[in-house]
Design a protein around this motif. Structure first.
Motif, PDB file in Angstrom:
ATOM      1  N   ARG A 172      36.585 -38.080 -19.320  1.00 29.68           N
ATOM      2  CA  ARG A 172      35.950 -39.370 -19.559  1.00 29.68           C
ATOM      3  C   ARG A 172      36.736 -40.428 -18.788  1.00 29.68           C
ATOM      4  O   ARG A 172      37.954 -40.327 -18.646  1.00 29.68           O
ATOM      5  N   MET A 173      36.056 -41.453 -18.298  1.00 39.88           N
ATOM      6  CA  MET A 173      36.712 -42.458 -17.474  1.00 39.88           C
ATOM      7  C   MET A 173      36.085 -43.825 -17.734  1.00 39.88           C
ATOM      8  O   MET A 173      34.975 -43.917 -18.268  1.00 39.88           O
ATOM      9  N   GLN A 174      36.800 -44.873 -17.350  1.00 42.30           N
ATOM     10  CA  GLN A 174      36.246 -46.213 -17.510  1.00 42.30           C
ATOM     11  C   GLN A 174      35.146 -46.442 -16.475  1.00 42.30           C
ATOM     12  O   GLN A 174      35.310 -46.125 -15.292  1.00 42.30           O
ATOM     13  N   ALA A 175      34.042 -47.017 -16.958  1.00 42.68           N
ATOM     14  CA  ALA A 175      32.854 -47.161 -16.119  1.00 42.68           C
ATOM     15  C   ALA A 175      33.118 -47.962 -14.858  1.00 42.68           C
ATOM     16  O   ALA A 175      32.545 -47.684 -13.809  1.00 42.68           O
ATOM     17  N   ARG A 176      34.000 -48.961 -14.935  1.00 49.30           N
ATOM     18  CA  ARG A 176      34.192 -49.824 -13.771  1.00 49.30           C
ATOM     19  C   ARG A 176      34.832 -49.101 -12.597  1.00 49.30           C
ATOM     20  O   ARG A 176      34.817 -49.602 -11.473  1.00 49.30           O
ATOM     21  N   PHE A 177      35.419 -47.914 -12.835  1.00 47.33           N
ATOM     22  CA  PHE A 177      36.045 -47.163 -11.756  1.00 47.33           C
ATOM     23  C   PHE A 177      35.123 -46.082 -11.189  1.00 47.33           C
ATOM     24  O   PHE A 177      35.457 -45.461 -10.181  1.00 47.33           O
ATOM     25  N   LYS A 178      33.983 -45.855 -11.818  1.00 50.07           N
ATOM     26  CA  LYS A 178      33.084 -44.805 -11.341  1.00 50.07           C
ATOM     27  C   LYS A 178      32.295 -45.330 -10.151  1.00 50.07           C
ATOM     28  O   LYS A 178      31.559 -46.319 -10.283  1.00 50.07           O
ATOM     29  N   PRO A 179      32.397 -44.702  -8.984  1.00 55.45           N
ATOM     30  CA  PRO A 179      31.814 -45.277  -7.760  1.00 55.45           C
ATOM     31  C   PRO A 179      30.345 -45.625  -7.863  1.00 55.45           C
ATOM     32  O   PRO A 179      29.931 -46.709  -7.488  1.00 55.45           O
ATOM     33  N   ARG A 180      29.529 -44.719  -8.390  1.00 49.56           N
ATOM     34  CA  ARG A 180      28.092 -44.979  -8.397  1.00 49.56           C
ATOM     35  C   ARG A 180      27.717 -46.086  -9.356  1.00 49.56           C
ATOM     36  O   ARG A 180      26.848 -46.901  -9.071  1.00 49.56           O
ATOM     37  N   ILE A 181      28.367 -46.138 -10.515  1.00 48.33           N
ATOM     38  CA  ILE A 181      28.084 -47.206 -11.473  1.00 48.33           C
ATOM     39  C   ILE A 181      28.544 -48.539 -10.916  1.00 48.33           C
ATOM     40  O   ILE A 181      27.861 -49.550 -11.005  1.00 48.33           O
ATOM     41  N   LYS A 182      29.729 -48.540 -10.301  1.00 49.20           N
ATOM     42  CA  LYS A 182      30.257 -49.771  -9.715  1.00 49.20           C
ATOM     43  C   LYS A 182      29.329 -50.286  -8.627  1.00 49.20           C
ATOM     44  O   LYS A 182      29.006 -51.473  -8.569  1.00 49.20           O
ATOM     45  N   ALA A 183      28.853 -49.381  -7.762  1.00 51.19           N
ATOM     46  CA  ALA A 183      27.957 -49.785  -6.682  1.00 51.19           C
ATOM     47  C   ALA A 183      26.640 -50.316  -7.241  1.00 51.19           C
ATOM     48  O   ALA A 183      26.088 -51.299  -6.758  1.00 51.19           O
ATOM     49  N   SER A 184      26.130 -49.681  -8.310  1.00 46.11           N
ATOM     50  CA  SER A 184      24.876 -50.112  -8.905  1.00 46.11           C
ATOM     51  C   SER A 184      25.004 -51.520  -9.480  1.00 46.11           C
ATOM     52  O   SER A 184      24.111 -52.355  -9.316  1.00 46.11           O
TER      53      SER A 184
END
Length: 280
Positions: free
Chosen positions: A212-224
């Motif tokens: 599990r990871m923080q959403a702000r570091f996930k590339p696709r979520i951040k780009a979206s």
């Protein structure tokens, strides 16, 4: 640079940029010239993008390329638990309290000891994981885990392999090609205790971990989220930029261009079309 860890429910701190945005807005209220209006719109766009940095939700890592920043290893135990370490560098299993209906796919840390900061080692596909106390997760030659070292050696180096038939899960592999796994030992009074080792040589349910990871570091979520922030421009602002009323297709076209990075070229095309329509 990784920002300090935050949990759900924490009171958000007022950021310097937000204070600067408020000051700029006050200045714009006192000024009526066109340049001040442009500055206000710029400040508003920056404020819209700000929540990306403050997103403290936790999501599943889907691929090794997602893994970055604060992470949590969810172990295949019953009930689900997380890999943790104390200030002395002892690595152990800590039960998870933040879950929905005991579903490990919804797990979030409730204790900083459950959090590791993941960094990819430059030029490789390998990772290092730093504990809350600033030292790295390591697996020695006989499979014992610890977090004592402030430097990275082969013992502190791991690879992540996505599990083919179970999305969102991984095998954590050492450089000796052994895997982290959960094992059960029987102690005094026949009590069973789970522990994590790094000496498994075959993939099994016991070696399959969720990350599990923080959403702000996930590339696709951040780009979206960045795309959504860029798309936040009103029809009125677009019509002011073009100098006339726009139809729905033109508004969609210009908003898409803002997301894709060719806004100014598309804006020029729409303006040129306006001139052709006027003199045709």
């Amino acid at each position: 640079m990784v920002k300090p860890l935050s949990f759900k429910g924490d009171k958000p701190k007022k950021r310097k940029r937000a204070r600067a945005a408020a000051a700029t807005t006050d200045d714009d209220d006192d000024s009526k010239d066109g340049s001040s209006s442009k500055q206000l719109r710029s400040t508003t766009a920056s404020a819209a993008a700000e929540p990306i940095a403050d997103d403290d939700t936790w999501v599943a890592a889907d691929a090794p390329s997602d893994v970055s920043g604060p992470v949590m290893f969810v172990l295949p135990t019953e009930p689900p638990a997380a890999l943790a370490c104390d200030a002395a560098g002892k690595v152990y299993i800590l039960p998870i309290e933040n879950m929905v209906d005991a579903n490990p796919a919804t797990a979030e840390p409730h204790d900083v000891r459950q959090v590791w900061v993941a960094n990819r080692i430059a030029g490789t596909e390998h990772f290092r994981f730093k504990g809350h106390h600033g030292r790295y997760l390591a697996c020695d030659r006989i499979g014992l885990l610890s977090a004592h070292s402030e430097a990275v050696s082969p013992l502190e180096t791991f690879a992540l392999v996505a599990t083919a038939d179970t999305p969102g899960t991984f095998q954590v592999q050492t450089l000796r090609d052994t895997l982290l796994c959960v094992t059960s030992t029987t102690g005094a009074a026949s009590a069973t205790r789970d522990e994590v080792r790094g000496d498994a040589d075959t993939i099994s349910f016991a070696t399959t971990l969720r990350i599990r990871m923080q959403a702000r570091f996930k590339p696709r979520i951040k780009a979206s989220k960045e795309e959504k922030a860029l798309a936040k421009i009103s029809r009125r602002e677009l019509e002011e930029a073009v100098g006339r009323r726009l139809d729905d297709d033109e508004v969609r076209k210009l908003k898409r261009a803002r997301r894709e990075g060719d806004y100014h070229e598309t804006l020029l095309d729409v303006k040129v079309k306006s001139k052709h329509d006027k003199f045709s």
